[in-house]
Motif scaffolding. Structure first.
Motif, short mmCIF file in Angstrom:
data_model
loop_
_atom_site.label_atom_id
_atom_site.label_comp_id
_atom_site.label_asym_id
_atom_site.label_seq_id
_atom_site.Cartn_x
_atom_site.Cartn_y
_atom_site.Cartn_z
N CYS A 1 -0.86 -7.76 11.22
CA CYS A 1 0.23 -7.51 12.17
C CYS A 1 0.01 -8.19 13.52
O CYS A 1 0.88 -8.10 14.41
N ALA A 2 -1.12 -8.87 13.69
CA ALA A 2 -1.38 -9.59 14.93
C ALA A 2 -0.47 -10.81 15.02
O ALA A 2 0.02 -11.31 14.00
N PRO A 3 -0.22 -11.31 16.24
CA PRO A 3 0.77 -12.40 16.40
C PRO A 3 0.52 -13.63 15.54
O PRO A 3 1.47 -14.26 15.08
N ASP A 4 -0.75 -13.99 15.28
CA ASP A 4 -0.99 -15.24 14.56
C ASP A 4 -0.66 -15.15 13.08
O ASP A 4 -0.37 -16.16 12.44
N LEU A 5 -0.67 -13.94 12.49
CA LEU A 5 -0.35 -13.79 11.08
C LEU A 5 0.95 -13.04 10.81
O LEU A 5 1.48 -13.08 9.71
N ALA A 6 1.46 -12.34 11.81
CA ALA A 6 2.62 -11.46 11.59
C ALA A 6 3.82 -12.22 11.03
O ALA A 6 4.57 -11.69 10.20
N SER A 7 4.01 -13.47 11.44
CA SER A 7 5.18 -14.22 10.97
C SER A 7 5.03 -14.62 9.50
O SER A 7 6.01 -15.00 8.86
N HIS A 8 3.82 -14.55 8.96
CA HIS A 8 3.57 -14.89 7.56
C HIS A 8 3.47 -13.67 6.66
O HIS A 8 3.40 -13.82 5.44
N ALA A 9 3.42 -12.46 7.24
CA ALA A 9 3.03 -11.28 6.47
C ALA A 9 4.13 -10.25 6.36
O ALA A 9 4.82 -9.94 7.34
N ILE A 10 4.29 -9.73 5.15
CA ILE A 10 5.11 -8.54 4.90
C ILE A 10 4.15 -7.43 4.48
O ILE A 10 3.45 -7.55 3.46
N VAL A 11 4.05 -6.37 5.27
CA VAL A 11 3.20 -5.23 4.96
C VAL A 11 4.12 -4.07 4.62
O VAL A 11 4.88 -3.59 5.46
N HIS A 12 4.07 -3.64 3.36
CA HIS A 12 5.03 -2.65 2.85
C HIS A 12 4.31 -1.40 2.38
O HIS A 12 3.35 -1.48 1.60
N HIS A 13 4.76 -0.24 2.84
CA HIS A 13 4.20 1.05 2.41
C HIS A 13 5.29 1.81 1.65
O HIS A 13 6.41 1.97 2.15
N ASN A 14 4.96 2.30 0.45
CA ASN A 14 5.98 3.03 -0.32
C ASN A 14 5.85 4.54 -0.20
O ASN A 14 6.70 5.28 -0.70
N PHE A 15 4.79 5.03 0.44
CA PHE A 15 4.58 6.46 0.65
C PHE A 15 4.70 7.25 -0.66
O PHE A 15 5.17 8.39 -0.67
N ALA A 16 4.26 6.62 -1.76
CA ALA A 16 4.28 7.23 -3.10
C ALA A 16 5.68 7.65 -3.52
O ALA A 16 5.86 8.54 -4.35
N ASP A 17 6.69 6.98 -2.98
CA ASP A 17 8.08 7.29 -3.30
C ASP A 17 8.67 6.14 -4.10
O ASP A 17 8.80 5.02 -3.58
N THR B 1 0.86 -1.20 0.00
CA THR B 1 0.00 0.00 0.00
C THR B 1 0.89 1.24 0.00
O THR B 1 2.10 1.16 0.19
N GLN B 2 0.24 2.38 -0.18
CA GLN B 2 1.00 3.63 -0.15
C GLN B 2 1.35 4.05 1.26
O GLN B 2 2.45 4.54 1.53
N LYS B 3 0.41 3.90 2.18
CA LYS B 3 0.63 4.40 3.55
C LYS B 3 -0.16 3.56 4.54
O LYS B 3 -1.14 2.89 4.17
#
Length: 335
Positions: free
Chosen positions: A173-189, A160-162
């Motif tokens: 980002c909760a403990p049960d999924l956090a180890s499986h998830a990369i959440v990346h924000h590019n801030f339109a950069d 996502t952007q932000k």
């Protein structure tokens, strides 16, 4: 084609494909991210079981302004009394999502189709890479919960952007999924662009890749996934992305093999548009080349394929008429 024509024709098409409409009550509505609202829908009255849905499935809603729109379900495994959907309010769209967000409240009744699934999980996959952009997280979250329940190997990449625009960020980002998830924000950069190439290269050769989000994201995943085994890369979106601009339109004719009717398809119009104008009704849904509903047999001519469904070995005999065009002066299709 003006908006009134779009409304009437889309209603005809979808009602012909989804003929068991249900009346559902809105039991929950809340904002979960910038311009994104979670709706929970249940049976009118005393509730009860809803038709079964698998991860990746969607329902079609009739919006207050008369449009029909597809929304992926983000249910957990085994939920049978409620459908959960997340709707992004599109200020510059045709008005379907705006009318749902602005005019539908808790207690209101909406019309919905039973679930359909053009984006199913492959049960036997040894590894699943789930890639989402923006509101495309909705089917991906349902898939993740199903894989988690099976103790299957998987990873989520959510772009996502932000942070404030990331739906379901709290769950990822909760403990049960956090180890499986990369959440990346590019801030339109552009300098903060996520390294998709490395992530896809790390996916095992026998793994399956699922992608839902803006067309530019699907374009990138499709290009980076070339050479992977047949049937291991899967795409879905909501039909809101524009057709890629790296194709040059040329006018052509489409011949209907069963009736012999020949229709002109000008630049800027799709085969599906022209068929509708001629009152030739065919199944359709996403109108973005991702769901497969308008798959049609190609009898002759050379197609300009722009979809995300057909593999190379299918492109000589089939065409998605909602987005694909022709390279030859005439193509003939089995209608």
């Amino acid at each position: 084609m003006n908006e009134e024509e779009l409304v009437s024709m889309e209603a005809v098409d979808v009602s012909s494909a989804d003929n068991d409409w249900m009346s559902l009550t809105v039991v929950t509505k809340r904002c979960i991210a910038s311009d994104v609202y979670l709706f929970e829908l249940a049976r009118v009255g005393s509730g009860g079981r809803l038709p079964h849905s698998d991860p990746g499935a969607h329902i079609t809603l009739l919006t207050p302004n008369g449009l029909t729109r597809r929304y992926s379900l983000c249910n957990r495994p085994g939920e049978i009394d409620v459908y959960r959907i997340a709707i992004k309010r599109e200020e510059n769209g045709l008005g379907g999502s705006k009318s749902l967000v602005d005019r539908v409240q808790v207690g209101d009744v909406v019309q919905a189709s039973p679930p359909l699934n053009y984006f199913p999980l492959v049960d036997a996959a040894p590894y699943s890479l789930l890639i989402a952009g923006g509101i495309g997280i909705t089917p991906i979250l349902s898939m993740a919960r199903a894989l988690q329940a099976r103790a299957a190997a998987f990873q989520i990449i959510y772009l996502t952007q932000k942070p404030e625009s990331a739906a379901f960020r709290d769950q990822l980002c909760a403990p049960d999924l956090a180890s499986h998830a990369i959440v990346h924000h590019n801030f339109a950069d552009p300098a903060r662009k996520f390294d998709l190439a490395t992530a896809l290269a790390a996916c095992p050769a026998n793994g399956h890749i699922y992608c839902c989000g803006p067309r530019r994201l699907m374009d990138a995943v499709k290009e980076l996934s070339r050479g992977r085994s047949h049937g291991t890369v899967h795409f879905e979106d909501f039909g809101t992305s524009a057709v890629s601009t790296d194709h040059q339109d040329i006018p052509f004719q489409v011949k209907l093999g069963r009736s012999g009717l020949i229709l002109d398809v000008p630049c800027g119009r799709t085969i599906l548009d022209v068929l509708r104008d001629a009152r030739v009704l065919v199944p359709s849904s996403c109108e973005s080349g991702t769901c497969g509903a308008c798959r049609t047999r190609l009898l002759s001519g050379e197609a300009d394929h722009r979809d995300y469904v057909l593999d190379e070995d299918q492109q000589g005999s089939e065409i998605m008429i909602c987005v694909s065009r022709a390279k030859s002066a005439v193509i003939e299709i089995d209608l």
